[in-house]
Write a protein that holds these residues in place. Sequence first.
Motif: not given
Length: 211
Positions: A115-124, A181-183
């Motif tokens: 899920p899009p919980i941080t901007p960085y997982v969306v960006m990268r 890290e997002t996982a």
Amino acid sequence: MSQAELRAQIVELSRSLFERGYSVGSSGNISVAVEGGGFLVTPTNSCLGRLDADAISLLDADWHHIGGDAPSKEVFLHRAFYESRPGTGAVVHLHSTYATALSCLSDTDPANCIPPITPYVVMRVGTVRMVDYAMPGDPVTGDLIRGLDGQAAAVLLANHGPVVAGANLTAAVYAAEELEETAKLVFLMRGLASRQLTAEQVAALNARFKR
């Protein structure tokens, strides 16, 4: 980068991933496109923490093995990204703990695993898709990745682990690290009230960073 520089970069970043626990034993494999055509691929049954730069496999533009040790038995995963997603310059496949755990959970959404919980997982990383389980080394997994029509730069192989593509090796490694890290955050927040980025916020990030 020259081929020698790419080999050195593969060794350096692979060792970093290994030493921080993103791969264990002989798990994981990495590939990089070579300027002028062809690919460097980590050898089969090799440890990412102890690669020999000269032994890294060299394949020509048609994926024929022409130098170094024999390539990873999962080279078809890499080939699928290069052939279906324009702009791919490197591919990283890991067995990192939390991303692999997500690939084993029955309630992970196969259309949107992270899920899009941080901007960085969306960006990268972008949207992470799941592909069905296949035995390691079975070329059918490459067909499953091609079936996504290049719409995802990162996938989870069911009950296996993540595969991430990037414009170059540094970008692919950073994205694989961000995915892991997002996982981990997903697991830490399970059962807790949490916020996700809105669709508008995700769209703004995608527009800004041209995902």
